[in-house]
Scaffold this motif. Structure first.
Motif, PDB file in Angstrom:
ATOM      1  N   LEU A 134       0.822  -1.213   0.000  1.00  0.00           N
ATOM      2  CA  LEU A 134       0.000   0.000   0.000  1.00  0.00           C
ATOM      3  C   LEU A 134       0.858   1.266   0.000  1.00  0.00           C
ATOM      4  CD1 LEU A 134      -2.943   0.883   0.069  1.00  0.00           C
ATOM      5  CD2 LEU A 134      -2.854   0.820   2.563  1.00  0.00           C
ATOM      6  N   ASN A 135       2.000   1.189   0.645  1.00  0.00           N
ATOM      7  CA  ASN A 135       2.877   2.355   0.758  1.00  0.00           C
ATOM      8  C   ASN A 135       3.395   2.807  -0.612  1.00  0.00           C
ATOM      9  OD1 ASN A 135       4.791   4.256   1.455  1.00  0.00           O
ATOM     10  ND2 ASN A 135       5.773   3.014   3.015  1.00  0.00           N
ATOM     11  N   SER A 136       4.132   1.936  -1.296  1.00  0.00           N
ATOM     12  CA  SER A 136       4.700   2.356  -2.583  1.00  0.00           C
ATOM     13  C   SER A 136       3.605   2.601  -3.624  1.00  0.00           C
ATOM     14  CB  SER A 136       5.728   1.345  -3.094  1.00  0.00           C
ATOM     15  OG  SER A 136       5.217   0.046  -3.086  1.00  0.00           O
ATOM     16  N   LEU A 137       2.528   1.793  -3.584  1.00  0.00           N
ATOM     17  CA  LEU A 137       1.457   1.985  -4.569  1.00  0.00           C
ATOM     18  C   LEU A 137       0.745   3.321  -4.364  1.00  0.00           C
ATOM     19  CD1 LEU A 137      -0.091  -1.600  -4.837  1.00  0.00           C
ATOM     20  CD2 LEU A 137       1.652  -0.539  -6.261  1.00  0.00           C
ATOM     21  N   SER A 138       0.613   3.739  -3.103  1.00  0.00           N
ATOM     22  CA  SER A 138      -0.004   5.044  -2.817  1.00  0.00           C
ATOM     23  C   SER A 138       0.867   6.172  -3.350  1.00  0.00           C
ATOM     24  CB  SER A 138      -0.199   5.237  -1.309  1.00  0.00           C
ATOM     25  OG  SER A 138      -1.041   4.248  -0.786  1.00  0.00           O
ATOM     26  N   VAL A 139       2.166   6.040  -3.140  1.00  0.00           N
ATOM     27  CA  VAL A 139       3.096   7.070  -3.619  1.00  0.00           C
ATOM     28  C   VAL A 139       3.025   7.167  -5.143  1.00  0.00           C
ATOM     29  CG1 VAL A 139       5.539   7.678  -3.836  1.00  0.00           C
ATOM     30  CG2 VAL A 139       4.661   6.847  -1.655  1.00  0.00           C
ATOM     31  N   ILE A 140       3.030   6.015  -5.809  1.00  0.00           N
ATOM     32  CA  ILE A 140       3.006   6.008  -7.275  1.00  0.00           C
ATOM     33  C   ILE A 140       1.692   6.600  -7.783  1.00  0.00           C
ATOM     34  CG2 ILE A 140       2.985   4.528  -9.332  1.00  0.00           C
ATOM     35  CD1 ILE A 140       4.826   2.585  -7.681  1.00  0.00           C
ATOM     36  N   GLU A 141       0.582   6.176  -7.173  1.00  0.00           N
ATOM     37  CA  GLU A 141      -0.714   6.683  -7.633  1.00  0.00           C
ATOM     38  C   GLU A 141      -0.803   8.198  -7.451  1.00  0.00           C
ATOM     39  OE1 GLU A 141      -4.163   4.428  -7.450  1.00  0.00           O
ATOM     40  OE2 GLU A 141      -5.503   6.086  -6.998  1.00  0.00           O
ATOM     41  N   TYR A 142      -0.380   8.674  -6.295  1.00  0.00           N
ATOM     42  CA  TYR A 142      -0.447  10.120  -6.047  1.00  0.00           C
ATOM     43  C   TYR A 142       0.446  10.880  -7.028  1.00  0.00           C
ATOM     44  CZ  TYR A 142      -0.678  14.619  -3.805  1.00  0.00           C
ATOM     45  OH  TYR A 142      -0.875  15.950  -3.580  1.00  0.00           O
ATOM     46  N   ALA A 143       1.638  10.359  -7.249  1.00  0.00           N
ATOM     47  CA  ALA A 143       2.597  11.043  -8.128  1.00  0.00           C
ATOM     48  C   ALA A 143       2.115  11.073  -9.577  1.00  0.00           C
ATOM     49  CB  ALA A 143       3.960  10.363  -8.039  1.00  0.00           C
TER      50      ALA A 143
ATOM     51  N   LYS B 253      -1.144  10.271 -10.812  1.00  0.00           N
ATOM     52  CA  LYS B 253      -2.505  10.750 -11.049  1.00  0.00           C
ATOM     53  C   LYS B 253      -2.694  12.211 -10.655  1.00  0.00           C
ATOM     54  CE  LYS B 253      -7.145   8.865 -10.529  1.00  0.00           C
ATOM     55  NZ  LYS B 253      -7.901   7.731  -9.986  1.00  0.00           N
ATOM     56  N   HIS B 254      -2.101  12.604  -9.538  1.00  0.00           N
ATOM     57  CA  HIS B 254      -2.360  13.952  -9.027  1.00  0.00           C
ATOM     58  C   HIS B 254      -1.232  14.935  -9.326  1.00  0.00           C
ATOM     59  CE1 HIS B 254      -6.030  12.560  -7.124  1.00  0.00           C
ATOM     60  NE2 HIS B 254      -5.351  11.486  -6.774  1.00  0.00           N
ATOM     61  N   LEU B 255      -0.003  14.512  -9.085  1.00  0.00           N
ATOM     62  CA  LEU B 255       1.116  15.421  -9.373  1.00  0.00           C
ATOM     63  C   LEU B 255       1.452  15.418 -10.864  1.00  0.00           C
ATOM     64  CD1 LEU B 255       3.474  14.571  -6.372  1.00  0.00           C
ATOM     65  CD2 LEU B 255       2.063  16.614  -6.640  1.00  0.00           C
ATOM     66  N   LYS B 256       1.032  14.361 -11.540  1.00  0.00           N
ATOM     67  CA  LYS B 256       1.297  14.194 -12.972  1.00  0.00           C
ATOM     68  C   LYS B 256       2.792  14.307 -13.301  1.00  0.00           C
ATOM     69  CE  LYS B 256      -3.240  14.979 -14.959  1.00  0.00           C
ATOM     70  NZ  LYS B 256      -3.933  14.390 -13.836  1.00  0.00           N
ATOM     71  N   VAL B 257       3.586  13.531 -12.589  1.00  0.00           N
ATOM     72  CA  VAL B 257       5.023  13.495 -12.886  1.00  0.00           C
ATOM     73  C   VAL B 257       5.210  12.931 -14.294  1.00  0.00           C
ATOM     74  CG1 VAL B 257       5.732  13.211 -10.468  1.00  0.00           C
ATOM     75  CG2 VAL B 257       5.330  11.182 -11.882  1.00  0.00           C
ATOM     76  N   LYS B 258       6.311  13.317 -14.934  1.00  0.00           N
ATOM     77  CA  LYS B 258       6.588  12.829 -16.289  1.00  0.00           C
ATOM     78  C   LYS B 258       7.491  11.603 -16.273  1.00  0.00           C
ATOM     79  CE  LYS B 258       6.114  16.574 -19.577  1.00  0.00           C
ATOM     80  NZ  LYS B 258       6.778  17.740 -20.130  1.00  0.00           N
ATOM     81  N   HIS B 259       8.260  11.487 -15.206  1.00  0.00           N
ATOM     82  CA  HIS B 259       9.231  10.395 -15.136  1.00  0.00           C
ATOM     83  C   HIS B 259       9.159   9.674 -13.798  1.00  0.00           C
ATOM     84  CE1 HIS B 259      11.254  11.930 -18.744  1.00  0.00           C
ATOM     85  NE2 HIS B 259      11.007  13.130 -18.238  1.00  0.00           N
ATOM     86  N   VAL B 260       9.152   8.346 -13.873  1.00  0.00           N
ATOM     87  CA  VAL B 260       9.300   7.534 -12.668  1.00  0.00           C
ATOM     88  C   VAL B 260      10.659   6.863 -12.797  1.00  0.00           C
ATOM     89  CG1 VAL B 260       8.400   5.617 -11.299  1.00  0.00           C
ATOM     90  CG2 VAL B 260       6.811   7.119 -12.524  1.00  0.00           C
ATOM     91  N   ILE B 261      11.507   7.072 -11.818  1.00  0.00           N
ATOM     92  CA  ILE B 261      12.841   6.472 -11.864  1.00  0.00           C
ATOM     93  C   ILE B 261      12.960   5.431 -10.764  1.00  0.00           C
ATOM     94  CG2 ILE B 261      15.317   6.891 -11.612  1.00  0.00           C
ATOM     95  CD1 ILE B 261      14.599   9.848 -12.518  1.00  0.00           C
TER      96      ILE B 261
END
Ligand SMILES: [Zn+2]
Ligand SMILES: [Zn+2]
Length: 220
Positions: free
Chosen positions: A83-92, A94-102
């Motif tokens: 839940l921890n990492s998935l929450s971070v990814i979803e927020y980043a 869906k909401h922050l709309k980051v362009k890159h996940v590293i």
């Protein structure tokens, strides 16, 4: 006793002291800095890295507060049910709309080394078990390497797996479906020279994901 208190204070008080100096320095140079910082964030990058103290993200990428959204855990794992990492990814995404996940691992990783050994490390045994599985699944390739390179190769394979995991997530597929620009990258930090190496496993869209993972709404 006094000496003990004093030396404890030197180790931890310097952190607070340095922080106060930094805040004062920044404020003096740019009086509106903290007002702007407090107003919000729009980072373009999500960094998923190892907790290792040597992975000092802001320092080694020369970035500033607000530039990178960060999640770190031991051995930069992204379990499907975490839940921890998935929450971070979803927020980043869906909401922050980051362009890159590293997904960033590093050489000489203690977590990877522990996963390759048979010594129990407590609750971490559970956390690291999938890395053991990954080692066994690639044992032939890894063990063909000189001993000193084996753990670092497993670090790389763990990063590649992280990239694949993220690129299979529904929230990532949804972003691509909505034409949101989003890349997933795998990098390894080489501690012996401080350089980040791109593993060239970047995923740029749904076309890079195996068809079996491209899910559609159920037809009734
Ligand atoms: Zn917060
Ligand atoms: Zn590590």
């Amino acid at each position: 006793m006094a000496n003990e208190t004093e030396s404890k204070c030197q180790a931890i008080c310097s952190v607070l002291h340095n922080n106060a100096n930094w805040a004062k320095d920044v404020q003096e140079k740019n009086p509106e800095y903290f007002e702007k910082l407090a107003a919000g964030q729009s980072p373009k990058i999500l960094w998923i890295g190892c907790s290792d103290s040597r992975m000092a993200v802001d320092v080694l990428t020369q970035t500033n507060p607000g530039d990178i959204f960060i999640h770190r855990n031991i051995a930069n794992r992204i379990p499907n049910e975490d839940l921890n990492s998935l929450s971070v990814i979803e927020y980043a995404v869906k909401h922050l709309k980051v362009k890159h996940v590293i997904i960033a691992g590093h050489t000489n990783c203690g977590g990877i080394a522990a996963a390759m050994g048979t010594e129990s490390v407590g609750i971490l045994d559970h956390w690291l078990r999938p890395i053991k599985d990954l080692y066994l699944a690639n044992e032939e390739e890894i063990n063909a390497l000189p001993k000193k390179d084996r753990a670092n190769r497993l670090s790389e394979l763990n990063i590649v797996q992280g990239v694949r995991t993220v690129s299979k997530l529904p929230v990532v597929h949804e972003a691509w479906k909505n034409d949101q620009e989003l890349y997933v990258h795998g990098w390894i930090l080489q501690l012996h020279n401080g350089l980040l190496k791109d593993l060239n496993v970047s995923v740029a869209g749904i076309k890079d994901v195996d068809e079996l993972y491209r899910l559609h709404p159920a037809k009734h």
